[in-house]
Design a protein around this motif. Structure first.
Motif, PDB file in Angstrom:
ATOM      1  N   VAL A  52      68.691  61.757  13.146  1.00  0.00           N
ATOM      2  CA  VAL A  52      69.834  60.860  13.340  1.00  0.00           C
ATOM      3  C   VAL A  52      71.115  61.531  12.852  1.00  0.00           C
ATOM      4  CG1 VAL A  52      70.859  58.663  12.679  1.00  0.00           C
ATOM      5  CG2 VAL A  52      68.433  58.772  13.229  1.00  0.00           C
ATOM      6  N   LEU A  53      70.970  62.251  11.731  1.00  0.00           N
ATOM      7  CA  LEU A  53      72.119  62.971  11.188  1.00  0.00           C
ATOM      8  C   LEU A  53      72.678  63.989  12.165  1.00  0.00           C
ATOM      9  CD1 LEU A  53      71.652  64.099   7.513  1.00  0.00           C
ATOM     10  CD2 LEU A  53      73.527  62.873   8.583  1.00  0.00           C
ATOM     11  N   PRO A  97      72.046  64.404   1.984  1.00  0.00           N
ATOM     12  CA  PRO A  97      72.463  65.085   3.217  1.00  0.00           C
ATOM     13  C   PRO A  97      73.345  64.212   4.116  1.00  0.00           C
ATOM     14  CG  PRO A  97      70.077  64.715   3.189  1.00  0.00           C
ATOM     15  CD  PRO A  97      70.586  64.411   1.828  1.00  0.00           C
ATOM     16  N   VAL A  98      73.089  62.896   4.116  1.00  0.00           N
ATOM     17  CA  VAL A  98      73.937  62.002   4.904  1.00  0.00           C
ATOM     18  C   VAL A  98      75.352  62.010   4.331  1.00  0.00           C
ATOM     19  CG1 VAL A  98      74.221  59.679   5.828  1.00  0.00           C
ATOM     20  CG2 VAL A  98      71.931  60.546   5.391  1.00  0.00           C
ATOM     21  N   ILE A 112      82.099  57.520  -0.379  1.00  0.00           N
ATOM     22  CA  ILE A 112      80.865  58.322  -0.428  1.00  0.00           C
ATOM     23  C   ILE A 112      80.014  57.846  -1.605  1.00  0.00           C
ATOM     24  CG2 ILE A 112      79.921  60.633  -0.850  1.00  0.00           C
ATOM     25  CD1 ILE A 112      81.252  60.757   1.751  1.00  0.00           C
ATOM     26  N   LEU A 113      80.667  57.653  -2.756  1.00  0.00           N
ATOM     27  CA  LEU A 113      79.931  57.207  -3.945  1.00  0.00           C
ATOM     28  C   LEU A 113      79.384  55.795  -3.749  1.00  0.00           C
ATOM     29  CD1 LEU A 113      82.120  58.594  -6.866  1.00  0.00           C
ATOM     30  CD2 LEU A 113      79.977  59.501  -5.975  1.00  0.00           C
ATOM     31  N   ILE A 114      80.154  54.928  -3.095  1.00  0.00           N
ATOM     32  CA  ILE A 114      79.673  53.569  -2.811  1.00  0.00           C
ATOM     33  C   ILE A 114      78.469  53.634  -1.881  1.00  0.00           C
ATOM     34  CG2 ILE A 114      80.247  51.416  -1.601  1.00  0.00           C
ATOM     35  CD1 ILE A 114      83.100  51.729  -2.745  1.00  0.00           C
ATOM     36  N   PHE A 115      78.552  54.516  -0.897  1.00  0.00           N
ATOM     37  CA  PHE A 115      77.443  54.683   0.037  1.00  0.00           C
ATOM     38  C   PHE A 115      76.159  55.088  -0.703  1.00  0.00           C
ATOM     39  CE2 PHE A 115      75.026  58.016   2.245  1.00  0.00           C
ATOM     40  CZ  PHE A 115      74.458  57.263   3.251  1.00  0.00           C
ATOM     41  N   ILE A 116      76.289  56.025  -1.637  1.00  0.00           N
ATOM     42  CA  ILE A 116      75.113  56.465  -2.400  1.00  0.00           C
ATOM     43  C   ILE A 116      74.583  55.322  -3.272  1.00  0.00           C
ATOM     44  CG2 ILE A 116      74.347  57.999  -4.260  1.00  0.00           C
ATOM     45  CD1 ILE A 116      76.132  60.118  -3.020  1.00  0.00           C
TER      46      ILE A 116
END
Lengths: 178, 161
Positions: A52-53, A97-98, A112-116
């Protein structure tokens, strides 16, 4: 030699498990079985994440991602970061990796940090499973603390713990990649 | 079941992508492989180390250490165990429920679940590879502190202080 250098950590872990096996066959065997089991489960989900990536990387233009999740994307960007992290499957290290591709596409660093954070704690399939095991009250309470917690931590880290240069340095690594 | 649907979707997406642009699709596959190859060594290391850790820590040992009476010491212990190990949710949640039935406290289990999800000591080599040492350490320390807070709130909600 090159392969050996690349896989030296894995080699160390194999040596460790062999030592364990010689000293305590029972625990050693258990460790081998658990590792094999985990590997079996993850070998199924991991290629999916990376496939998907690859598609995401090729088809979604950088401008689109910047518009939705870049600087100045505000609450919309935060919400999208949560949604993206929550809708996925797989362990926390699948998120890295995403995140790398998101950085390449110009997503704001706090997002990005919120996503993690979302990937680690608010995954929808996991929450359903949590509620089933530990009850609605437990699951909902944890969710209600974690969501603001993730946002606050992300902003604190970006504002006070990393300088602009340090953030740039991390992002640069991915932006220069073609 | 879920995984079958996921792969059917992926195959569908790749078919559409291939029909639209062969070159781009090839590139996507190349990129998929490149990023998988990039992280594979660390990934294998983590899987084996976790296997060793879980082999040592069986549920019985854990639940004797983290009963309701264990208080903040039990919470700290749970946080440490949760930070170091990496148990998939499918195993962690039923185990947590079982531990509560065997006398573990909600505060301790809340700490365990939270740190399990947010703090990753064994996955640090991977995180460092992507984000560098400083951010990895800061993120994990933050998350570790935060899990104490989560545990406290959960215990207030579940058992009333």
């Amino acid at each position: 030699m090159k392969v050996l250098k690349k896989y030296y950590l894995f080699l160390i872990s194999i040596i460790l498990i062999s030592i364990l096996f010689t000293f305590n066959t029972n625990i050693g065997l258990k460790a081998i079985m658990i590792s094999g089991n985990t590997l079996g489960q993850l070998i199924l989900i991991l290629p999916a994440i990376f496939l998907v990536l690859g598609l995401l990387d090729v088809w979604v233009p950088r401008e689109t991602m910047i518009k939705f999740m870049g600087e100045g994307s505000g609450i919309k960007g935060i919400a999208l970061a949560f949604l993206l992290g929550s809708a996925t499957a797989g362990p926390l290290y699948g998120a890295f990796p995403v995140a790398a591709v998101l950085m390449k596409k110009g997503v704001k660093f706090s997002n990005i940090l919120i996503f993690i954070g979302a990937w680690s704690t608010t995954k929808i399939p996991m929450i359903l499973f949590e509620i089933e095991s530990l009850g609605l009250k437990f699951g909902i309470t944890r969710l209600l603390i974690d969501i603001p917690g993730i946002i606050i931590m992300s902003f604190l880290i970006c504002k006070y713990f990393l300088s602009k240069n340090e953030i740039l340095l991390i992002e640069q690594k991915y932006k220069n990649e073609s | 079941m879920g995984i079958t649907i996921l792969y059917i979707l992926i195959i569908l997406l790749f078919t559409i992508s291939f029909k639209k642009d062969r070159k781009k699709t090839k590139e996507a596959l190349k990129k998929s492989w490149k990023s998988l190859d990039h992280i594979l060594p660390e990934f294998l290391f983590v899987v084996v180390i976790v296997g060793i850790a879980i082999a040592f820590l069986d549920p019985d040992t854990i639940s004797t250490l983290i009963g309701k009476q264990s208080g903040w010491i039990g919470v700290t212990l749970c946080n440490l165990v949760g930070s170091i190990t990496l148990i998939p949710g499918m195993i962690a949640f039923p185990t947590a429920a079982m531990m509560i039935n065997n006398g573990a406290g909600y505060m301790q289990i809340g700490a365990f679940i939270s740190s399990l999800m947010m703090v990753g000591v064994v996955t640090m080599p991977m995180e460092i590879k992507y984000f560098g040492k400083k951010l990895t350490v800061i993120r994990n320390v933050f998350a570790f502190i935060f899990t104490f807070f989560v545990a406290y709130i959960i215990s207030i909600v579940m058992v009333g202080i």
